[in-house]
Enzyme design. Structure first.
Site, mmCIF file in Angstrom:
data_model
loop_
_atom_site.group_PDB
_atom_site.id
_atom_site.type_symbol
_atom_site.label_atom_id
_atom_site.label_comp_id
_atom_site.label_asym_id
_atom_site.label_seq_id
_atom_site.Cartn_x
_atom_site.Cartn_y
_atom_site.Cartn_z
ATOM 1 N N GLU A 484 0.834 -1.214 0.000
ATOM 2 C CA GLU A 484 0.000 0.000 0.000
ATOM 3 C C GLU A 484 0.866 1.261 0.000
ATOM 4 O OE1 GLU A 484 -2.944 -0.308 -0.829
ATOM 5 O OE2 GLU A 484 -3.163 -2.449 -0.411
ATOM 6 N N GLU A 513 -0.636 -1.167 -10.368
ATOM 7 C CA GLU A 513 -0.064 -2.018 -9.314
ATOM 8 C C GLU A 513 1.462 -2.124 -9.393
ATOM 9 O OE1 GLU A 513 -1.708 -3.284 -6.737
ATOM 10 O OE2 GLU A 513 -3.675 -2.628 -7.443
ATOM 11 N N ILE A 616 -14.398 -7.065 -8.536
ATOM 12 C CA ILE A 616 -14.966 -6.866 -9.880
ATOM 13 C C ILE A 616 -16.425 -6.418 -9.863
ATOM 14 C CG2 ILE A 616 -13.327 -8.538 -10.846
ATOM 15 C CD1 ILE A 616 -15.735 -10.411 -11.372
#
Length: 701
Positions: A484, A513, A616
């Site tokens: 994070e 990411e 999702i």
């Protein structure tokens, strides 16, 4: 109607340096958001009357409108995630359609769209900086994807779909939270929880106390098990009681799949509406809509997933064989019929036996304060920044939340962030995430400063302190904090002043990411790990032989863990490309079909994991879960630049870190991610470093 007084004193409508998280309450939401939308509507009308295809007359006023809404809505949405109450939920639910209506009105403004197109087609286009060109192109693309080109009746249909989708995704995540909270198992007989470590028993007793069993202790109970990660995982890893593992596994797997909290119909409706939306926009399926703003295409994503699946399958089959043999040698009755609630338990036993590593015995070496000190020390080495506590500078929503200031090498503040580390099952959603509070921006700078500094949130759900012990973390929790913080660094260390493409804004989703997964690699770097791993009582450093075992254990069950992620990514793409809502195949049939190639042990027929697949259905990963693997390729390759330079050569590490900071972390959404990567690495990305790090290279050769 809210009175003028209450509007003028509403904390959501004040000019604040940092959001007033400590005083915002559910009753501020309805009047505050409605008054804000009214103001923004007036500003939008004014902009449409005066718009010209120039930066001061188009982009700057537009950024002010977009930013104000995202900051204020971000504030209440954040509180819903970390301090949820029925009142706050109801208030947000009521004003949400009005907020979506305004966003659609803004996104579908013809005069703004035409002004951007004029800029794009003007002879001055080539004189714009790359970041400004990216900003203009993103605005044009977003307008098209939000239905700008649709005829009136089609646009009305599109807008109805958008409203409904927003509502459904909120309902989906509320159902998951409520279903997770609903399960409680009180245990009074210690034999039932044999094998569970003291840290888990302490947590279970603490949970029991919070539910009215005030005399509960770790030793004598009673113990309360919930489906929250810090509670669920220890049961699956350590409980010798097989029927307890089965009960908890089945409860976890069937969350939000029955009764009032059933997400099945919601999922079907979401998929149906996404497909309708795609068709309205002229695409064949929703995955194509999703890929329009990503690095990959559906074909390229499929190709990568299949390449990684082939590399992972045989090692995963071998993983299961190893487990069966080990369980048999231990005299386990279930050795020949190991199933889902056995895998985590026996994997943990095999790992302990093979590497002589016990996760629980490692916890005392990973106390949160030491982990944060080491993380900030690493950031200083790599990127030349100082992270200093700034508690009290900004209001917070819970007394456990810490606030930090990030300073450059000259001691000037360049960013701030909040860190909310602990699990609070009654009010906080599970998982870990980073989000923006403010983005860096020239336009939004306060008087007297040239730029507004970026501010971020980092939220985790790790084991809270028990009694007088600090939060003692598992190694996985350590990796999560590093992950994070990687996201936060990209938001905070941006050098881009155009607010709409600064930090994490406008970065293609499948590249987002990269910095987070990149940071995880440092958890295995010897000097970094040794600076973290100090026993919280004695100060003793983690023994060298244990570090070597941790390193060796890194590739333990890598094939199985890789397949798990590939299964999620593949089922996501299948549901958004080939699945026909209302057809002969149900969502669960799709899940079972995908699992044939991605799960060595087939899922249970009653497996309902899709009902809690928030990424999702309630997050930003629709037809985008593959991004984790896509970005893992990028991040492993980026880390291999440090390996090539020499991880023990501090000068080379600092130089490479500076280059990483000046490219991946600095350029934000102002440059295409592939170009940014090539600028850092000197070439296009290769999947080899990822397969090598995971010990899967031989399998793919």
């Amino acid at each position: 109607m809210a009175s003028e007084d209450s509007i003028s004193s509403n904390p959501l409508l004040q000019n604040f340096e940092f959001p007033p998280f400590d005083i915002v309450d559910a009753h501020h939401v309805r009047p505050g958001i409605r008054a804000l939308l009214q103001q923004l509507e007036a500003e939008l009308e004014q902009l449409e009357k005066t718009v010209e295809p120039s930066w001061p007359k188009l982009v700057e006023p537009l950024e002010k409108i977009i930013d104000r809404l995202s900051v204020v809505w971000g504030m209440i949405n954040h509180l819903k995630a970390v301090k949820d109450t029925p009142e706050l939920r109801a208030a947000i639910e009521e004003v949400q359609p009005e907020k979506v209506k305004f966003q659609l009105r803004l996104g579908q403004s013809k005069s703004i769209y035409n002004a951007f197109k004029f800029v794009r087609e003007s002879p001055d286009w080539k004189t714009l900086s790359e970041a400004r060109q990216r900003l203009v192109e993103a605005q044009i693309k977003e307008a098209v994807l939000i239905g700008i080109a649709l005829e009136d009746d089609k646009r009305e249909e599109f807008n109805k779909i958008e409203q409904e989708l927003e509502k459904l995704s909120h309902k989906f995540s509320e159902n998951v939270l409520d279903a997770t909270k609903k399960f409680e198992k009180l245990i009074t007989d210690k034999i039932e929880i044999e094998g569970l470590p003291p840290s888990a028993l302490g947590l279970f007793a603490q949970a029991a106390v919070s539910k009215g069993h005030e005399n509960a202790t770790a030793d004598t109970g009673p113990w309360l098990i919930t489906l929250d990660a810090p509670s669920y995982l220890p049961v699956m890893q350590h409980a010798k009681n097989r029927s307890l593992r089965e009960e908890v596994y089945r409860a976890y797997l069937s969350r939000a799949s029955s009764g009032d909290l059933d997400n099945t119909a919601i999922i079907d409706q979401i998929l149906k509406l996404r497909l309708e939306k795609a068709k309205l926009l002229g695409y064949r399926n929703y995955a194509e809509v999703s890929m329009a703003t990503k690095m990959a295409t559906v074909e390229k994503a499929d190709e990568l997933l299949e390449k990684l699946r082939i590399a992972s399958w045989d090692p995963a089959v071998q993983d299961l064989e190893d487990l069966k043999n080990f369980a048999k040698n231990q005299g386990a009755a279930e050795a020949d019929s190991l199933t889902h609630w056995d895998i985590t338990f026996w994997s943990e036993r095999l790992r302990e036996s093979k590497y002589d590593i016990n996760e629980e015995e490692l916890r005392p070496y990973f106390s949160l304060p030491k982990v944060m000190d080491a993380l900030f020390g690493l950031a200083k080495t790599l990127f030349g920044i100082d992270v200093v506590p700034a508690d009290g500078v900004a209001p917070v929503w819970n007394s456990d939340v810490r606030f930090y200031c990030v300073k450059d090498s000259s001691g000037n503040p360049i960013a701030y962030f909040y860190f909310d580390p602990y699990s609070r099952p009654s009010e906080k959603r599970d998982g870990a995430w980073m989000d923006e509070v403010f983005s860096r921006s020239r336009v939004m700078a306060q008087k007297g400063s040239s730029v507004r500094l970026p501010v971020a949130h980092m939220v985790c759900n790790q084991t809270p302190p028990v009694g007088d012990k600090p939060s003692l973390m598992t190694f996985r929790e350590v990796e999560t904090v590093f992950h994070e913080f990687g996201h936060a660094l990209q938001h905070m260390l941006t050098k881009e002043d155009e607010g709409l493409v600064a930090g994490i804004r406008n970065i293609e989703w499948d590249a987002v990411e990269l910095p987070s997964q990149f940071m995880e690699n440092w958890c295995y770097h010897r000097d970094t790990l040794m600076s973290i791993a100090k026993h919280y009582q004695t100060g003793e450093t983690l023994p060298e032989n244990v570090y070597k075992k941790l390193l060796a254990a890194r590739t333990f069950r890598a094939g199985s863990l890789s397949l798990r992620q590939l299964k999620f990514a593949t089922v996501d793409l299948e549901l958004h490309t080939k699945y026909t809502p209302g057809g002969t195949e149900s969502i669960y049939d799709v899940d079972q079909r995908v699992s044939i190639k991605t799960q060595v042990i087939p899922p249970l027929p009653e497996d309902r994991f899709l009902c809690s697949f928030s990424h999702i259905f309630a997050g930003g990963y629709a037809a985008g879960y593959y991004s984790y693997k896509w970005a893992e390729v990028l991040s492993a390759d980026a880390f291999s630049a440090f390996e090539d330079a020499g991880l023990d050569d501090i000068k080379a590490v600092k130089e490479t870190g500076q280059r990483f900071r000046n490219t991946i972390l600095a350029l934000g959404g102002g440059k295409a991610p592939l170009q940014v990567f090539v600028e850092f690495r000197g070439r296009e990305p290769s999947p080899e470093p990822l397969l090598r790090h995971n010990g899967l290279l031989a399998a793919s050769a």
